[in-house]
Design a protein around this motif. Structure first.
Motif, PDB file in Angstrom:
ATOM      1  N   THR A   1      58.570  49.974  60.454  1.00  0.00           N
ATOM      2  CA  THR A   1      58.449  49.349  59.134  1.00  0.00           C
ATOM      3  C   THR A   1      59.733  48.629  58.755  1.00  0.00           C
ATOM      4  N   PHE A   2      60.884  49.219  59.106  1.00  0.00           N
ATOM      5  CA  PHE A   2      62.183  48.600  58.801  1.00  0.00           C
ATOM      6  C   PHE A   2      62.300  47.229  59.463  1.00  0.00           C
ATOM      7  N   PHE A   3      62.050  47.168  60.768  1.00  0.00           N
ATOM      8  CA  PHE A   3      62.219  45.889  61.471  1.00  0.00           C
ATOM      9  C   PHE A   3      61.150  44.879  61.054  1.00  0.00           C
ATOM     10  N   TRP A   4      59.957  45.370  60.745  1.00  0.00           N
ATOM     11  CA  TRP A   4      58.913  44.473  60.238  1.00  0.00           C
ATOM     12  C   TRP A   4      59.318  43.876  58.900  1.00  0.00           C
ATOM     13  N   SER A   5      59.906  44.691  58.025  1.00  0.00           N
ATOM     14  CA  SER A   5      60.315  44.199  56.708  1.00  0.00           C
ATOM     15  C   SER A   5      61.464  43.202  56.816  1.00  0.00           C
ATOM     16  N   LEU A   6      62.344  43.399  57.796  1.00  0.00           N
ATOM     17  CA  LEU A   6      63.409  42.417  58.018  1.00  0.00           C
ATOM     18  C   LEU A   6      62.826  41.084  58.479  1.00  0.00           C
ATOM     19  N   LYS A   7      61.882  41.157  59.401  1.00  0.00           N
ATOM     20  CA  LYS A   7      61.273  39.926  59.920  1.00  0.00           C
ATOM     21  C   LYS A   7      60.535  39.169  58.827  1.00  0.00           C
ATOM     22  N   ARG A   8      59.880  39.905  57.919  1.00  0.00           N
ATOM     23  CA  ARG A   8      59.139  39.271  56.827  1.00  0.00           C
ATOM     24  C   ARG A   8      60.050  38.892  55.658  1.00  0.00           C
ATOM     25  N   GLU A   9      61.340  39.197  55.779  1.00  0.00           N
ATOM     26  CA  GLU A   9      62.360  38.849  54.782  1.00  0.00           C
ATOM     27  C   GLU A   9      62.103  39.497  53.415  1.00  0.00           C
ATOM     28  N   PHE A  10      61.627  40.729  53.450  1.00  0.00           N
ATOM     29  CA  PHE A  10      61.576  41.504  52.215  1.00  0.00           C
ATOM     30  C   PHE A  10      62.990  41.859  51.780  1.00  0.00           C
ATOM     31  N   GLU A  11      63.172  42.095  50.498  1.00  0.00           N
ATOM     32  CA  GLU A  11      64.504  42.387  49.985  1.00  0.00           C
ATOM     33  C   GLU A  11      64.738  43.880  49.753  1.00  0.00           C
ATOM     34  N   ARG A  12      63.759  44.588  49.234  1.00  0.00           N
ATOM     35  CA  ARG A  12      63.952  46.000  48.900  1.00  0.00           C
ATOM     36  C   ARG A  12      63.517  46.952  50.014  1.00  0.00           C
ATOM     37  N   LEU A  13      62.464  46.601  50.726  1.00  0.00           N
ATOM     38  CA  LEU A  13      61.888  47.518  51.704  1.00  0.00           C
ATOM     39  C   LEU A  13      62.867  47.914  52.814  1.00  0.00           C
ATOM     40  N   PRO A  14      63.710  46.997  53.331  1.00  0.00           N
ATOM     41  CA  PRO A  14      64.662  47.448  54.357  1.00  0.00           C
ATOM     42  C   PRO A  14      65.579  48.563  53.867  1.00  0.00           C
ATOM     43  N   PHE A  15      66.033  48.463  52.613  1.00  0.00           N
ATOM     44  CA  PHE A  15      66.896  49.515  52.062  1.00  0.00           C
ATOM     45  C   PHE A  15      66.129  50.829  51.935  1.00  0.00           C
ATOM     46  N   LEU A  16      64.887  50.763  51.467  1.00  0.00           N
ATOM     47  CA  LEU A  16      64.085  51.974  51.311  1.00  0.00           C
ATOM     48  C   LEU A  16      63.810  52.622  52.661  1.00  0.00           C
ATOM     49  N   MET A  17      63.593  51.821  53.700  1.00  0.00           N
ATOM     50  CA  MET A  17      63.347  52.379  55.028  1.00  0.00           C
ATOM     51  C   MET A  17      64.625  52.971  55.625  1.00  0.00           C
ATOM     52  N   ALA A  18      65.766  52.360  55.317  1.00  0.00           N
ATOM     53  CA  ALA A  18      67.035  52.946  55.762  1.00  0.00           C
ATOM     54  C   ALA A  18      67.254  54.301  55.088  1.00  0.00           C
ATOM     55  N   LEU A  19      66.912  54.387  53.802  1.00  0.00           N
ATOM     56  CA  LEU A  19      66.989  55.671  53.098  1.00  0.00           C
ATOM     57  C   LEU A  19      66.031  56.687  53.720  1.00  0.00           C
ATOM     58  N   ALA A  20      64.854  56.224  54.133  1.00  0.00           N
ATOM     59  CA  ALA A  20      63.886  57.131  54.758  1.00  0.00           C
ATOM     60  C   ALA A  20      64.437  57.707  56.055  1.00  0.00           C
ATOM     61  N   LEU A  21      65.157  56.898  56.830  1.00  0.00           N
ATOM     62  CA  LEU A  21      65.761  57.393  58.068  1.00  0.00           C
ATOM     63  C   LEU A  21      66.792  58.474  57.771  1.00  0.00           C
ATOM     64  N   PHE A  22      67.574  58.272  56.716  1.00  0.00           N
ATOM     65  CA  PHE A  22      68.562  59.289  56.343  1.00  0.00           C
ATOM     66  C   PHE A  22      67.876  60.563  55.845  1.00  0.00           C
ATOM     67  N   LEU A  23      66.823  60.409  55.062  1.00  0.00           N
ATOM     68  CA  LEU A  23      66.105  61.575  54.558  1.00  0.00           C
ATOM     69  C   LEU A  23      65.503  62.380  55.708  1.00  0.00           C
ATOM     70  N   LEU A  24      64.911  61.698  56.678  1.00  0.00           N
ATOM     71  CA  LEU A  24      64.326  62.390  57.827  1.00  0.00           C
ATOM     72  C   LEU A  24      65.410  63.064  58.664  1.00  0.00           C
ATOM     73  N   SER A  25      66.571  62.427  58.777  1.00  0.00           N
ATOM     74  CA  SER A  25      67.685  63.051  59.487  1.00  0.00           C
ATOM     75  C   SER A  25      68.130  64.319  58.772  1.00  0.00           C
ATOM     76  N   PHE A  26      68.141  64.257  57.448  1.00  0.00           N
ATOM     77  CA  PHE A  26      68.538  65.422  56.650  1.00  0.00           C
ATOM     78  C   PHE A  26      67.526  66.552  56.814  1.00  0.00           C
ATOM     79  N   ILE A  27      66.247  66.211  56.864  1.00  0.00           N
ATOM     80  CA  ILE A  27      65.212  67.221  57.098  1.00  0.00           C
ATOM     81  C   ILE A  27      65.399  67.845  58.477  1.00  0.00           C
ATOM     82  N   GLY A  28      65.711  67.015  59.469  1.00  0.00           N
ATOM     83  CA  GLY A  28      65.972  67.519  60.809  1.00  0.00           C
ATOM     84  C   GLY A  28      67.166  68.457  60.834  1.00  0.00           C
TER      85      GLY A  28
END
Length: 334
Positions: free
Chosen positions: A246-273
């Motif tokens: 989803t992160f790379f797809w949002s970058l390709k589609r030039e979304f502005e907020r979604l890349p940041f939210l997906m980066a946060l999701a990666l950190f949250l999942l790392s924290f859960i791990g």
């Protein structure tokens, strides 16, 4: 509420504070890490102004996490701090340097290049020290008779260096995606290009840390791969894969907020791990949260204060982000 339930609840509160700090201070540390790559002038000014209203408030969570650890789990605090003193000193000095540089960059334009270097170096040192601290805790702390029994440099290892580099790359990703959201023009295009490579680097670093961690101790391996627990833990890497796509797809589609939210999701999942790996230990494989906990009466007393303070912090933080929503300009911050 039983003492066991209360202790677990306090562990969750401190975990929340640490995660809030990583999320909120991570992106402005990341902007500092990326700072030398920005063009002198508008790009650097927009980057600084995008975090000017919120950067110091973000560090509230660091104070709460550290203070909460001392108050709720004093034994863990008394073990972890001596084991990581050089890292804590480096982190605090880095935060001081970047804070001073942030303010003086506008007030002393004659030495702005010097303050820019201080801002970059302070951000880099603080982020790296936090990552190495995480690695030092994961690899284990030598404890004898409920006290730290290791040496001055026991925290230094190939694994802790790996986690330090991983956190630096991850914070830089948060910074780049924040700038995609908060800037425009050449700054946004620069941030979008950087986010692509930093996203790939973050996933590689996350994969490397995840691959090594189970081999640090059999307990880590068992938590991740033993049946039937693996049926649950396998969902974490699956969600990481979905977030990455989803992160790379949002970058390709030039979304502005979604890349940041997906980066946060990666950190949250790392924290859960991370939680899966170390729970219920306050000091992995040495001291559990119940062993390290303060008396029940102390936890109850602090809980009353936490129930007041945490909503207030969330309220004024949310208010600050709402008031300063929108794109950052280039005018000086005062």
């Amino acid at each position: 509420m039983s003492s066991i339930d209360l202790t677990t609840f306090w562990a969750a509160i401190i975990g929340f504070a640490v995660m809030a700090y990583v999320v909120m201070d991570g992106f402005d540390l990341g902007i500092g890490i990326l700072f030398p790559s920005f063009a002198v002038g508008d790009e650097r000014d927009q980057a600084m102004n995008s975090i000017a209203p919120v950067w110091d408030g973000n560090e509230t969570w660091l104070v709460m996490g550290g203070g909460g650890l001392l108050a709720a789990f004093p034994l863990a605090y008394a073990i972890i701090l001596p084991a990581t003193y050089p890292l804590m000193i480096a982190m605090l000095l880095g935060l001081v340097f970047r804070g001073v540089a942030f303010e003086f960059r506008w007030r002393d334009p004659g030495h702005r290049p010097l303050w820019d270097i201080a801002f970059w170096l302070g951000s880099l040192v603080a982020a790296f020290a936090q990552g190495v601290t995480l690695g030092a805790i994961l690899q284990g702390i030598h404890v004898v008779n409920d006290a730290y029994a290791g040496g001055w440099l026991d925290w230094l290892s190939q694994f802790s260096i790996l986690t330090g580099v991983a956190v630096v790359i991850g914070y830089a990703l948060l910074g780049a995606t924040w700038l995609i959201w908060k800037t425009e023009g050449t700054s946004q295009r620069h941030a979008r290009r950087a986010a692509f490579w930093l996203g790939a680097g973050t996933l590689l670093a996350l994969g490397a840390v995840s691959a090594v961690t189970p081999f640090l101790d059999y307990d880590y391996w068992r938590r991740w791969f033993a049946m039937p627990g693996v049926l649950l833990t396998a969902q974490v890497p699956l969600l990481v894969l979905i977030s990455a796509v989803t992160f790379f797809w949002s970058l390709k589609r030039e979304f502005e907020r979604l890349p940041f939210l997906m980066a946060l999701a990666l950190f949250l999942l790392s924290f859960i791990g991370l939680g899966i790996s170390i729970y219920p230990y306050a000091v992995p494989r040495a001291i559990t949260i119940w062993d390290a906990a303060a008396p029940v009466e102390s936890q109850l007393f602090m809980l009353v204060g936490a129930c007041v303070i945490i909503p207030l912090i969330l309220a004024y933080t949310g208010w600050a982000y709402w008031v300063f929503r929108g794109k950052a300009g280039t005018a000086g911050y005062h």
